[in-house]
Design an enzyme around this catalytic site. Structure first.
Site, PDB file in Angstrom:
ATOM      1  N   LYS A   1      10.337   3.559   3.253  1.00 19.93           N
ATOM      2  CA  LYS A   1      10.193   4.968   2.873  1.00 19.93           C
ATOM      3  C   LYS A   1      10.957   5.311   1.609  1.00 19.93           C
ATOM      4  CE  LYS A   1       9.016   6.841   7.293  1.00 19.93           C
ATOM      5  NZ  LYS A   1       9.104   8.008   8.154  1.00 19.93           N
TER       6      LYS A   1
ATOM      7  N   CYS B   1      22.927  43.311 -15.618  1.00 16.84           N
ATOM      8  CA  CYS B   1      23.228  41.898 -15.810  1.00 16.84           C
ATOM      9  C   CYS B   1      24.531  41.575 -15.091  1.00 16.84           C
ATOM     10  CB  CYS B   1      23.345  41.589 -17.294  1.00 16.84           C
ATOM     11  SG  CYS B   1      23.974  39.930 -17.610  1.00 16.84           S
TER      12      CYS B   1
ATOM     13  N   TYR C   1      -8.123   7.946   3.368  1.00 13.55           N
ATOM     14  CA  TYR C   1      -7.972   6.570   2.877  1.00 13.55           C
ATOM     15  C   TYR C   1      -7.963   5.635   4.074  1.00 13.55           C
ATOM     16  CZ  TYR C   1      -6.878   7.403  -2.022  1.00 13.55           C
ATOM     17  OH  TYR C   1      -6.935   7.723  -3.346  1.00 13.55           O
TER      18      TYR C   1
ATOM     19  N   LYS D   1       2.202   4.628   1.577  1.00 21.39           N
ATOM     20  CA  LYS D   1       2.224   5.175   2.933  1.00 21.39           C
ATOM     21  C   LYS D   1       1.795   6.634   2.820  1.00 21.39           C
ATOM     22  CE  LYS D   1       4.868   5.331   7.183  1.00 21.39           C
ATOM     23  NZ  LYS D   1       4.551   6.714   7.547  1.00 21.39           N
TER      24      LYS D   1
ATOM     25  N   GLU E   1       0.853  -1.203   0.000  1.00 22.99           N
ATOM     26  CA  GLU E   1       0.000   0.000   0.000  1.00 22.99           C
ATOM     27  C   GLU E   1       0.881   1.242   0.000  1.00 22.99           C
ATOM     28  OE1 GLU E   1      -2.322  -0.255   3.581  1.00 22.99           O
ATOM     29  OE2 GLU E   1      -3.305  -2.111   2.949  1.00 22.99           O
TER      30      GLU E   1
ATOM     31  N   ASP F   1       0.857  10.349   3.510  1.00 26.83           N
ATOM     32  CA  ASP F   1       1.532  11.297   4.394  1.00 26.83           C
ATOM     33  C   ASP F   1       0.533  12.286   4.971  1.00 26.83           C
ATOM     34  OD1 ASP F   1       3.532  12.475   5.760  1.00 26.83           O
ATOM     35  OD2 ASP F   1       4.502  13.403   4.038  1.00 26.83           O
TER      36      ASP F   1
ATOM     37  N   CYS G   1      18.205  40.460 -19.025  1.00 23.01           N
ATOM     38  CA  CYS G   1      19.395  41.167 -19.470  1.00 23.01           C
ATOM     39  C   CYS G   1      19.110  41.623 -20.892  1.00 23.01           C
ATOM     40  CB  CYS G   1      20.591  40.222 -19.442  1.00 23.01           C
ATOM     41  SG  CYS G   1      21.954  40.767 -20.487  1.00 23.01           S
TER      42      CYS G   1
ATOM     43  N   CYS H   1      25.799  39.301 -24.559  1.00 22.61           N
ATOM     44  CA  CYS H   1      25.998  38.753 -23.217  1.00 22.61           C
ATOM     45  C   CYS H   1      26.529  37.324 -23.337  1.00 22.61           C
ATOM     46  CB  CYS H   1      24.679  38.761 -22.455  1.00 22.61           C
ATOM     47  SG  CYS H   1      24.797  38.031 -20.815  1.00 22.61           S
TER      48      CYS H   1
ATOM     49  N   CYS I   1      27.243  40.572 -18.120  1.00 24.30           N
ATOM     50  CA  CYS I   1      27.766  41.484 -19.141  1.00 24.30           C
ATOM     51  C   CYS I   1      27.575  42.945 -18.779  1.00 24.30           C
ATOM     52  CB  CYS I   1      27.125  41.181 -20.493  1.00 24.30           C
ATOM     53  SG  CYS I   1      25.407  41.684 -20.605  1.00 24.30           S
TER      54      CYS I   1
HETATM   55  S1  IVH Z   1      -0.737   0.403   8.804  1.00 26.11           S
HETATM   56  C1  IVH Z   1      -0.354  -1.765  12.773  1.00 26.11           C
HETATM   57  N1  IVH Z   1      -0.907   1.417   6.390  1.00 26.11           N
HETATM   58  O1  IVH Z   1       2.018   5.373   8.957  1.00 26.11           O
HETATM   59  C2  IVH Z   1      -0.219  -1.103  11.458  1.00 26.11           C
HETATM   60  N2  IVH Z   1      -0.156   2.847   8.146  1.00 26.11           N
HETATM   61  O2  IVH Z   1       2.148   3.342  11.228  1.00 26.11           O
HETATM   62  C3  IVH Z   1      -0.793   0.246  11.470  1.00 26.11           C
HETATM   63  N3  IVH Z   1       0.275   5.169   7.416  1.00 26.11           N
HETATM   64  O3  IVH Z   1       0.990   7.093  11.465  1.00 26.11           O
HETATM   65  C4  IVH Z   1      -0.428   1.128  10.353  1.00 26.11           C
HETATM   66  N4  IVH Z   1      -0.256   4.873   5.310  1.00 26.11           N
HETATM   67  O4  IVH Z   1      -1.011   6.628   9.965  1.00 26.11           O
HETATM   68  C5  IVH Z   1      -0.582   1.666   7.683  1.00 26.11           C
HETATM   69  N5  IVH Z   1      -1.150   2.177   4.202  1.00 26.11           N
HETATM   70  C6  IVH Z   1      -0.839   2.408   5.483  1.00 26.11           C
HETATM   71  C7  IVH Z   1      -0.421   3.677   5.939  1.00 26.11           C
HETATM   72  C8  IVH Z   1      -0.077   3.858   7.285  1.00 26.11           C
HETATM   73  C9  IVH Z   1       0.143   5.741   6.223  1.00 26.11           C
HETATM   74  C10 IVH Z   1       0.761   5.852   8.629  1.00 26.11           C
HETATM   75  C11 IVH Z   1      -0.035   5.644   9.866  1.00 26.11           C
HETATM   76  C12 IVH Z   1       0.964   5.789  10.987  1.00 26.11           C
HETATM   77  C13 IVH Z   1       2.277   5.564  10.323  1.00 26.11           C
HETATM   78  C14 IVH Z   1       2.999   4.349  10.877  1.00 26.11           C
END
Ligand code: IVH
Length: 688
Positions: free
Chosen positions: A331, A425, A236, A129, A127, A131, A443, A449, A428
């Site tokens: 990451k 400039c 999400y 991650k 999945e 932010d 310029c 130049c 030049c």
């Molecule tokens: S799973 C026990 N899936 O990352 C597992 N976390 O956990 C629980 N985060 O602050 C987390 N995308 O909010 C999971 N696809 C994803 C995620 C995700 C973002 C964040 C979550 C937490 C941090 C670490």
């Protein structure tokens, strides 16, 4: 009508209200989650107002899950504390060593499960991650009763009022959902929503947010729900908290993926990027694929998350302290870092444009070491008020030029001075002027130049233009500074001795350059045109001009109104082309290049007629199932259409893919037709 009804108009209203709530819920889900609305906005508004009117008449019949209750409530003094029924854990971050983080994770899982190398691959879910910030949503009897932040994992804050304003979050669940359900996911802000919010803040003279995550966090922790409602958030889902157990009638799932599909069917937004993956190789491929898509997504992600798919295996793996053994975060390189400004230089571009550039203490960001960041122009430099000595946040996303996001004002040294653009400039000494309505100083030295001459040569010699392999900025600096080369044709008059006599130039390299120059003489009309460096004539325009006219002389002699007939050319571009070829010295450069042997095949003018998409403007949004953004753009342009960046009344079609955002909303607002990829392909084939 039964006699009873006559005496009970209230119950009619109650039934009508329930029906309205249901219709509005269904529609909101289709609109915010599925992205396939079936009700015109005006009709939605009408039904919404009807429900509001009924609720005003019968306040006692207002339910917590009514769509009218998304925004409301009084400002709070502080948020109430919430103890999580199931702690909100964090996950371990897997760092790349010699091996990829994905391989390290897979190896660890296999070891802990006692598997041997010959045992079959493990099934994972991969999945993005997201932010943003973690949120626990609690539903009781299928109604959203509480939204809480993660806090320290044990105790968070009750931010229900604010979370209710998020259209993507269902206020109520269908009947097959269990009596108690806690879902967990990420609240985030889309990039376009973030930009729009910052524009609004700026206009109102209020502070802007550093990045979408900060803006989202600010919105979630906003004590006044009316303000929170104006901060567009998205959501999400990625997991669960407390759920009615199977022996009490709760759901039974075998895998994480299956559970996610169920959550989707209950109305929660599940990212299309959530994928099953077999074993380490598919996790590695996923990491690379998402990394490539990262910059083009409508929102920020800071990596990917891998989870063991089988819930039985998850149970077997269990937890170490506060982290599950069955999940890790992998990451991407950080795109934002802190560093200090060592100086501010002003660079001169090919067209004379002066660009202030912050010289930075070297910092590793977005996977490379950054030492320069553009400040774009005077207004931007002033707006960000970057000064020598400042501590700044630098951002680098993909191939984008590094940028200073903002200054940490509390770290500013007292004697710092504001940046001003030089009026001369720096290369030049010619006057630098800023024309009315333009953001840039230029310029006025033109090819007098040396900076502009150098840039013009590099532009001509680049891979996408006439391509002279090996002619890089170091060599161009030497050639121009030594007075050996002044104009483009001088390139082709270079002799072996002049080259070989340059410092650090071996005979072999000198010969390579001469060979490359010889090779570059066989080019194409679009490359040559682009290489001339006419203002506003990029690669696409050069191609369109070449296709339209076939021959260079026809372009050089075309009046503006004839140029305007070209698919890619508007008044500013037409004027720029005309002005360029009206200058005798530019025509001279072209003639000399030809005389030096630069040639290309010339063609016949294209029949002006019927390309399938001519006259149509498209806007692309979201991720299309098979076509990349650049690819879709190229196909549309090749078929005579134009691609614009934002939706307006002039837009003919919006092509929407997964995760489409505010552009899609805008299209609906303006009544612009929306296509999916298949429909676009049909049009490209001339089917519409
Ligand atoms: S799973 C026990 N899936 O990352 C597992 N976390 O956990 C629980 N985060 O602050 C987390 N995308 O909010 C999971 N696809 C994803 C995620 C995700 C973002 C964040 C979550 C937490 C941090 C670490």
């Amino acid at each position: 009508m039964t006699p009873l009804d006559l005496f009970a108009p209230e119950s009619d209203d109650a039934a009508l209200m329930a029906q309205l709530r249901q219709t509005l819920h269904d529609h909101a889900h289709r609109y915010y989650v599925l992205d396939t609305p079936t009700l015109p906005d005006a009709e939605y508004d009408r039904l919404f107002r009807q429900l509001q009117a009924l609720e005003a008449r019968h306040p006692e019949l207002i339910t917590q899950d009514s769509p009218t209750q998304r925004v409301g409530g009084k400002p709070l003094d502080q948020f109430a504390q919430v103890r999580h029924a199931v702690p909100m854990l964090s996950i371990r971050t897997e760092t790349d060593t010699q091996a990829s983080g994905a391989e390290l994770f897979d190896a660890r899982v296999r070891r802990e499960l006692g598997l041997s190398p010959t045992d079959p691959a493990i099934g994972y879910v991969a999945e993005p991650k997201f932010d943003g910030l973690a949120m626990n949503l609690r539903y009781e009897q299928r109604v959203l009763v509480q939204a809480a932040t993660r806090g320290d994992g044990e105790v968070g804050e009750d931010v229900t009022q604010n979370i209710r304003t998020i259209g993507q979050i269902p206020l109520r669940l269908p009947l097959d959902a269990p009596a108690v359900l806690e879902v967990r996911g990420e609240v985030y802000m889309r990039r376009d929503d973030f930009e729009a919010l910052n524009d609004k803040q700026r206009l109102a003279g209020q502070k802007t947010f550093v990045n979408p995550r900060n803006a989202a966090a600010g919105a979630v922790r906003q004590l006044d729900p009316a303000i929170a409602a104006q901060r567009p958030l998205s959501f999400y889902v990625y997991g669960l908290g407390a759920v009615t157990p199977p022996d009490a009638g709760g759901p039974v799932w075998q895998t994480h993926f299956e559970m996610m599909q169920t959550l989707k069917s209950w109305g929660f937004p599940v990212s299309e990027m959530v994928k099953c993956a077999q074993g380490a190789p598919e996790l590695v491929a996923y990491y690379a694929a998402i990394g490539r898509q990262r910059d083009g997504l409508g929102f920020d992600i800071d990596g990917v998350v891998y989870k063991v798919n089988s819930l039985a295996l998850q149970r077997q793996l269990g937890f170490v302290t506060r982290e599950p053994r069955w999940a890790v975060a992998h990451k991407f390189p950080a795109q934002e870092m802190l560093t200090t400004v060592l100086g501010i230089d002003v660079q001169v571009g090919r067209t004379g444009k002066l660009t202030p550039v912050a010289k930075l203490a070297p910092v590793f960001v977005g996977g490379v070491t950054v030492t320069n960041a553009t400040l774009h122009n005077e207004d931007e430099a002033r707006r960000k008020d970057v000064r020598v000595g400042d501590t700044v946040i630098v951002r680098r996303a993909g191939d984008v030029i590094p940028e200073v996001v903002s200054v940490l004002l509390d770290k500013r040294v007292d004697e710092s001075v504001q940046f001003t653009m030089p009026r001369q400039c720096p290369v030049c000494g010619s006057a630098a002027v800023r024309e009315e309505g333009e953001a840039d100083y230029r310029c006025t030295g033109g090819l007098f130049c040396s900076a502009q001459r150098k840039q013009a040569l590099l532009h001509f010699a680049q891979r996408r233009a006439v391509e002279v392999e090996g002619l890089g900025d170091k060599l161009v600096d030497q050639l121009v500074d030594a007075g050996i080369i002044n104009t483009l044709p001088d390139l082709y008059r270079l002799g072996f001795t002049a080259l070989a006599n340059l410092a650090r130039m071996a005979d072999k390299s000198a010969q390579n350059i001469l060979d490359a120059l010889e090779k570059s003489k066989q080019t194409t009309l679009p490359r040559f045109l682009f290489g001339l460096g006419i203002r506003h004539v990029g690669e696409a325009t050069a191609k369109a001009l070449a296709r339209h006219f076939g021959k260079l002389d026809a372009i050089m002699d075309a009046p503006e109104d004839v140029l305007l007939a070209v698919a890619d050319v508007g008044p500013i571009v037409a004027n720029s082309i005309r002005t360029f070829f009206d200058q005798a010295h530019n025509r001279e450069v072209v003639e000399q290049l030809r005389a030096c042997g630069v040639t290309w095949p010339e063609g016949e003018p294209a029949p002006v007629a019927a390309q399938p998409l001519s006259g149509q403007t498209f806007v692309l949004t979201g991720t299309l199932p098979t076509l990349g953004r650049e690819e879709a753009k190229a196909l549309i342009e090749a078929a005579g259409g134009k691609v614009a960046g934002s939706v307006s009344k002039k837009t003919s079609f919006v092509v929407a893919g997964a995760e489409a955002g505010s552009k899609l909303d805008k299209a609906r607002e303006l009544g612009v037709a929306v296509l999916d990829e298949d429909q676009l392909k049909e049009m490209l084939d001339g089917g519409a």
